[in-house]
Design a protein around this motif. Sequence first.
Motif, PDB file in Angstrom:
ATOM      1  N   TYR A   1     -15.031  16.280 -26.609  1.00  0.00           N
ATOM      2  CA  TYR A   1     -15.205  15.169 -25.675  1.00  0.00           C
ATOM      3  C   TYR A   1     -14.042  14.172 -25.754  1.00  0.00           C
ATOM      4  O   TYR A   1     -13.632  13.618 -24.741  1.00  0.00           O
ATOM      5  CB  TYR A   1     -16.538  14.458 -25.927  1.00  0.00           C
ATOM      6  CG  TYR A   1     -17.697  15.072 -25.182  1.00  0.00           C
ATOM      7  CD1 TYR A   1     -17.758  15.032 -23.790  1.00  0.00           C
ATOM      8  CD2 TYR A   1     -18.740  15.680 -25.864  1.00  0.00           C
ATOM      9  CE1 TYR A   1     -18.821  15.586 -23.102  1.00  0.00           C
ATOM     10  CE2 TYR A   1     -19.817  16.238 -25.180  1.00  0.00           C
ATOM     11  CZ  TYR A   1     -19.851  16.189 -23.801  1.00  0.00           C
ATOM     12  OH  TYR A   1     -20.911  16.755 -23.120  1.00  0.00           O
ATOM     13  N   ILE A   2     -13.539  13.921 -26.943  1.00  0.00           N
ATOM     14  CA  ILE A   2     -12.369  13.039 -27.075  1.00  0.00           C
ATOM     15  C   ILE A   2     -11.231  13.572 -26.214  1.00  0.00           C
ATOM     16  O   ILE A   2     -10.552  12.821 -25.506  1.00  0.00           O
ATOM     17  CB  ILE A   2     -11.929  12.932 -28.555  1.00  0.00           C
ATOM     18  CG1 ILE A   2     -12.941  12.106 -29.353  1.00  0.00           C
ATOM     19  CG2 ILE A   2     -10.543  12.297 -28.659  1.00  0.00           C
ATOM     20  CD1 ILE A   2     -12.724  12.148 -30.865  1.00  0.00           C
TER      21      ILE A   2
ATOM     22  N   ALA B   1     -17.617  16.439 -30.739  1.00  0.00           N
ATOM     23  CA  ALA B   1     -16.911  15.159 -30.693  1.00  0.00           C
ATOM     24  C   ALA B   1     -15.436  15.370 -30.355  1.00  0.00           C
ATOM     25  O   ALA B   1     -14.881  14.688 -29.493  1.00  0.00           O
ATOM     26  CB  ALA B   1     -17.053  14.435 -32.035  1.00  0.00           C
TER      27      ALA B   1
ATOM     28  N   THR C   1     -14.362   4.216 -24.046  1.00  0.00           N
ATOM     29  CA  THR C   1     -15.085   4.336 -25.309  1.00  0.00           C
ATOM     30  C   THR C   1     -16.254   5.288 -25.156  1.00  0.00           C
ATOM     31  O   THR C   1     -17.140   5.072 -24.328  1.00  0.00           O
ATOM     32  CB  THR C   1     -15.595   2.961 -25.780  1.00  0.00           C
ATOM     33  OG1 THR C   1     -14.484   2.112 -26.061  1.00  0.00           O
ATOM     34  CG2 THR C   1     -16.441   3.094 -27.038  1.00  0.00           C
ATOM     35  N   GLY C   2     -16.247   6.351 -25.956  1.00  0.00           N
ATOM     36  CA  GLY C   2     -17.360   7.281 -25.979  1.00  0.00           C
ATOM     37  C   GLY C   2     -18.397   6.843 -26.997  1.00  0.00           C
ATOM     38  O   GLY C   2     -18.072   6.213 -28.005  1.00  0.00           O
TER      39      GLY C   2
ATOM     40  N   LEU D   1     -10.635   9.950 -24.241  1.00  0.00           N
ATOM     41  CA  LEU D   1     -11.188   8.735 -24.830  1.00  0.00           C
ATOM     42  C   LEU D   1     -10.157   8.022 -25.697  1.00  0.00           C
ATOM     43  O   LEU D   1      -9.340   8.649 -26.373  1.00  0.00           O
ATOM     44  CB  LEU D   1     -12.419   9.072 -25.681  1.00  0.00           C
ATOM     45  CG  LEU D   1     -13.611   9.693 -24.943  1.00  0.00           C
ATOM     46  CD1 LEU D   1     -14.712  10.048 -25.944  1.00  0.00           C
ATOM     47  CD2 LEU D   1     -14.154   8.742 -23.879  1.00  0.00           C
TER      48      LEU D   1
ATOM     49  N   PHE E   1     -21.487   8.529 -29.173  1.00  0.00           N
ATOM     50  CA  PHE E   1     -22.119   9.772 -29.610  1.00  0.00           C
ATOM     51  C   PHE E   1     -23.118   9.401 -30.696  1.00  0.00           C
ATOM     52  O   PHE E   1     -22.754   9.178 -31.844  1.00  0.00           O
ATOM     53  CB  PHE E   1     -21.057  10.736 -30.125  1.00  0.00           C
ATOM     54  CG  PHE E   1     -21.569  12.095 -30.523  1.00  0.00           C
ATOM     55  CD1 PHE E   1     -22.758  12.608 -30.050  1.00  0.00           C
ATOM     56  CD2 PHE E   1     -20.810  12.878 -31.378  1.00  0.00           C
ATOM     57  CE1 PHE E   1     -23.211  13.868 -30.419  1.00  0.00           C
ATOM     58  CE2 PHE E   1     -21.239  14.144 -31.764  1.00  0.00           C
ATOM     59  CZ  PHE E   1     -22.439  14.639 -31.287  1.00  0.00           C
TER      60      PHE E   1
ATOM     61  N   LYS F   1      -9.308   9.138 -33.450  1.00  0.00           N
ATOM     62  CA  LYS F   1     -10.056   8.375 -32.451  1.00  0.00           C
ATOM     63  C   LYS F   1     -11.562   8.355 -32.697  1.00  0.00           C
ATOM     64  O   LYS F   1     -12.295   7.700 -31.962  1.00  0.00           O
ATOM     65  CB  LYS F   1      -9.756   8.865 -31.029  1.00  0.00           C
ATOM     66  CG  LYS F   1      -8.285   8.722 -30.643  1.00  0.00           C
ATOM     67  CD  LYS F   1      -8.022   9.175 -29.228  1.00  0.00           C
ATOM     68  CE  LYS F   1      -6.547   9.014 -28.883  1.00  0.00           C
ATOM     69  NZ  LYS F   1      -6.230   9.489 -27.526  1.00  0.00           N
ATOM     70  N   ALA F   2     -12.050   9.053 -33.710  1.00  0.00           N
ATOM     71  CA  ALA F   2     -13.475   8.998 -34.066  1.00  0.00           C
ATOM     72  C   ALA F   2     -13.699   7.871 -35.066  1.00  0.00           C
ATOM     73  O   ALA F   2     -12.980   7.746 -36.052  1.00  0.00           O
ATOM     74  CB  ALA F   2     -13.930  10.322 -34.660  1.00  0.00           C
TER      75      ALA F   2
ATOM     76  N   ARG G   1     -11.408   5.881 -27.956  1.00  0.00           N
ATOM     77  CA  ARG G   1     -12.155   5.933 -29.214  1.00  0.00           C
ATOM     78  C   ARG G   1     -13.516   6.567 -28.939  1.00  0.00           C
ATOM     79  O   ARG G   1     -14.047   6.472 -27.831  1.00  0.00           O
ATOM     80  CB  ARG G   1     -12.320   4.543 -29.837  1.00  0.00           C
ATOM     81  CG  ARG G   1     -13.126   3.581 -29.011  1.00  0.00           C
ATOM     82  CD  ARG G   1     -13.368   2.249 -29.724  1.00  0.00           C
ATOM     83  NE  ARG G   1     -13.430   1.176 -28.741  1.00  0.00           N
ATOM     84  CZ  ARG G   1     -12.543   0.196 -28.630  1.00  0.00           C
ATOM     85  NH1 ARG G   1     -11.529   0.123 -29.456  1.00  0.00           N
ATOM     86  NH2 ARG G   1     -12.664  -0.728 -27.690  1.00  0.00           N
ATOM     87  N   LEU G   2     -14.069   7.197 -29.948  1.00  0.00           N
ATOM     88  CA  LEU G   2     -15.419   7.747 -29.878  1.00  0.00           C
ATOM     89  C   LEU G   2     -16.210   7.152 -31.030  1.00  0.00           C
ATOM     90  O   LEU G   2     -15.880   7.373 -32.198  1.00  0.00           O
ATOM     91  CB  LEU G   2     -15.407   9.270 -29.976  1.00  0.00           C
ATOM     92  CG  LEU G   2     -16.791   9.936 -30.012  1.00  0.00           C
ATOM     93  CD1 LEU G   2     -17.574   9.629 -28.737  1.00  0.00           C
ATOM     94  CD2 LEU G   2     -16.669  11.448 -30.205  1.00  0.00           C
TER      95      LEU G   2
END
Length: 198
Positions: free
Chosen positions: A24-25, A21, A3-4, A30, A6, A68-69, A32-33
């Motif tokens: 990084y995903i 974002a 899990t990120g 990841l 941000f 995933k965001a 999820r972010l």
Amino acid sequence: MKTGIFGGAFNPVHNGHVNLAKSYIDILGLDRLLIIPTANPPHRTGSDFASAEDRINMLILAFEGVEKAEICDIEFKLGDKSYTFNTLNALRDIYPDDDFYLIIGQDQFLYFDKWYRYADILDMATLCTAPREENSRQALIDFAADTLGLKNYYLADFKPYVVSSSEIRARIKNGEGLDGLLPQSVEEYIVSKGLYRD
């Protein structure tokens, strides 16, 4: 799961945030972010701060369709000052089995030893950042080793997206064009709400 986290004021969210974002995903793999708007920033002052509702609405628009965001309003529920230590503790209760990756900018990374309970944060999450300029990479490496004593962190390589929320607010206030600095839906929202005019 990975899990990120941000966080930021996102006042307003802009294309630099969205591109970062997505990057990084991808590079961290990841699951999820969590995009976490700050409720009460410890060092924030000034009157050009959009409401919680407006900032969350702009984030929803900006990240629509970004797989995933997830927009997370946890800091508005916690109350008090929005210290990352408190946010991480709350997230560990929600996701007890997750590995956390805390994404911050270069400036905040080089200031990290001044954060509230920063050593405890380092025990809870992997710190992730990226150099803003080509010649600043070594400064980040030296700071991580010499000041933070960090061995486990992530230093990414991204082409910098040189834009800031304060620059966007100034452009809006002065009636200047935004030249594609924001997602179109966010720009339309700002205009419809009359945000950052005064």
